[in-house]
Enzyme design. Structure first.
Site, PDB file in Angstrom:
ATOM      1  N   CYS A 143     -13.864   1.388  -8.311  1.00 57.03           N
ATOM      2  CA  CYS A 143     -13.632   1.219  -6.913  1.00 57.03           C
ATOM      3  C   CYS A 143     -13.876   2.842  -6.366  1.00 57.03           C
ATOM      4  O   CYS A 143     -13.020   3.698  -6.450  1.00 57.03           O
ATOM      5  CB  CYS A 143     -12.310   0.788  -6.505  1.00 57.03           C
ATOM      6  SG  CYS A 143     -11.896   1.165  -4.801  1.00 57.03           S
ATOM      7  N   CYS A 146     -11.303   4.201  -3.782  1.00 51.48           N
ATOM      8  CA  CYS A 146     -10.233   4.484  -4.043  1.00 51.48           C
ATOM      9  C   CYS A 146     -10.174   5.899  -4.994  1.00 51.48           C
ATOM     10  O   CYS A 146      -9.264   6.702  -4.901  1.00 51.48           O
ATOM     11  CB  CYS A 146      -9.586   3.539  -5.298  1.00 51.48           C
ATOM     12  SG  CYS A 146     -10.025   1.845  -5.105  1.00 51.48           S
ATOM     13  N   ASP A 147     -11.387   6.043  -5.955  1.00 48.31           N
ATOM     14  CA  ASP A 147     -11.340   7.035  -6.833  1.00 48.31           C
ATOM     15  C   ASP A 147     -12.502   8.180  -6.558  1.00 48.31           C
ATOM     16  O   ASP A 147     -12.437   9.199  -7.043  1.00 48.31           O
ATOM     17  CB  ASP A 147     -11.652   6.803  -8.174  1.00 48.31           C
ATOM     18  CG  ASP A 147     -10.681   5.525  -8.746  1.00 48.31           C
ATOM     19  OD1 ASP A 147      -9.496   5.724  -8.440  1.00 48.31           O
ATOM     20  OD2 ASP A 147     -11.117   4.909  -9.590  1.00 48.31           O
TER      21      ASP A 147
END
Ligand code: NAP
Length: 343
Positions: A143, A146-147
């Protein structure tokens, strides 16, 4: 005392689940939603929680970020009194009526109708170092949204594997932070939508390794590179990277439905009729990515969520009529159980 029987339990928390909840709540079915517990791979709200800009959801001419969209859908369901449990359903006993759902925390809930809208989760390549580094925060992720903004990825060469819309979206997003983004794709053409491909190919920070397969993820505590096999000749070489993002599709979250309702060979719920959401078990409905291996869009998920709630409502009233005709409603039957207050 007889345990409460819910009219309808909705399992999931993406567009399908919240749309089903809004429709069910407005139909006075008093829905209870199991929105799932947060984990490393999934958080309540589903895949859109990991999406930056959603440009194709109707009603948002300037686009909307995935998290805002999901929080708005949730708030809309809550406005009409939807009860929410932040817990996963791990078992569904469909052996008789009412159905019995068991949560990861051990709560048992009985329900006359169930809408399954548990979505799908990211796939991995299955390489030795891949999951280990993903689980230890070692620079491997499924992801980017997200990261990707983490300091460790700043000004690094980052690799994204995949050729679909997710890979295009993640690669484009990562250019905000990276020195360079390398897309590794196993074929010589992307399957992503033309507009997203165009954006990628125009981006000077992105280059593509066509006909390339990742065979190894390198690094002890943090990823340092990937071994890639190119072309039919099978020549292998190492590309040094400071981050590795996997975007190769998803698998439906239907583990708890095995042997309960009919699933296809990839685990997607099979609906009994075209353009219907009822599963092989009357009273259990499926909506969103969990039953849709073809479109997998937020808007189609929301649409099937609406369909599932409407079908469940009709099914419940039909089942009540039948019960009435047989005059078997006892004073302790489901219909007489207390309900939570309504607005
Ligand atoms: P996808 O369309 O299924 O694409 C998966 C990609 O990964 C394909 O290019 C596939 O290669 C590759 N792949 C699969 N297994 C692989 C493996 N073992 N090794 C190497 N490569 C592998 O999945 P997605 O990109 O996640 O998209 C899913 C759905 O969500 C689509 O309907 C998409 O339109 C939608 N989506 C939309 C947006 C948006 O509109 N903003 C963003 C993200 C996703 P092949 O091409 O060779 O099969």
């Amino acid at each position: 005392m007889e345990k409460r029987v819910e009219e309808i339990v909705i399992v999931g928390s993406g567009p399908a689940a919240w749309t089903a909840a809004t429709y069910a709540a407005r139909a006075r079915l008093d829905p209870l939603v199991f929105e799932g517990a947060p984990s490393r791979e999934m958080i309540p709200g589903g895949q859109l929680m990991f999406t930056t800009e959603v440009e194709n959801y109707p009603g948002f001419p300037d686009g909307v970020d995935g998290q805002s969209l999901m929080l708005s859908m949730r708030a809309q369901a809550v406005r009409f009194v939807t009860r929410i449990a932040t817990d996963d359903i791990v078992k569904l006993d469909a052996g008789g009526q009412p159905f019995i759902l068991t949560s990861a925390e051990g709560t048992e809930v009985r329900a006359r109708a169930v809408v399954v809208a548990t979505g799908a989760r990211a796939n991995w390549l299955g390489l030795k170092n891949e999951r280990r580094l993903a689980e230890t925060g070692g620079g491997v992720s499924a992801c980017a949204v997200c990261d990707g903004a983490l300091p460790a990825f700043r000004n690094q060469v980052l690799a994204v594997v995949g050729g679909g819309d997710s890979a295009m979206e993640e690669a484009t997003y990562l250019t905000k932070f990276a020195k360079e983004v390398v897309i590794i794709h196993r074929r010589d053409a992307f399957r992503a939508s033309p507009i997203m491909v165009e954006r990628v190919l125009k981006n000077e920070k992105i280059r593509v390794e066509w006909n390339a397969v990742v065979t190894e993820v390198l690094g002890d505590d943090f990823v340092t590179g990937i071994r890639v096999r190119n072309g039919e000749a099978g020549e292998e070489r190492v590309i040094e990277v400071g981050g590795f993002f996997v975007a190769i599709g998803h698998t439906p979250n239907t583990g708890f439905l095995k042997g309960v309702v009919t699933l296809d060979d990839k685990g997607y719920v099979v609906t009994a009729k075209a353009w219907r959401t009822e599963t092989s078990v009357p009273g259990i409905f499926a909506a969103g990515d969990v039953m849709d291996p073809y479109y997998r869009q937020a808007i189609t998920a929301a649409g099937t969520g609406c369909m599932a709630a409407l079908e469940a409502e009709r099914w419940l009233s039909h089942a009540s009529d039948e019960a009435g005709e047989k005059a078997v409603i006892s004073p302790t039957s489901d219909h007489h159980l207390p309900r939570s207050p309504r607005p």
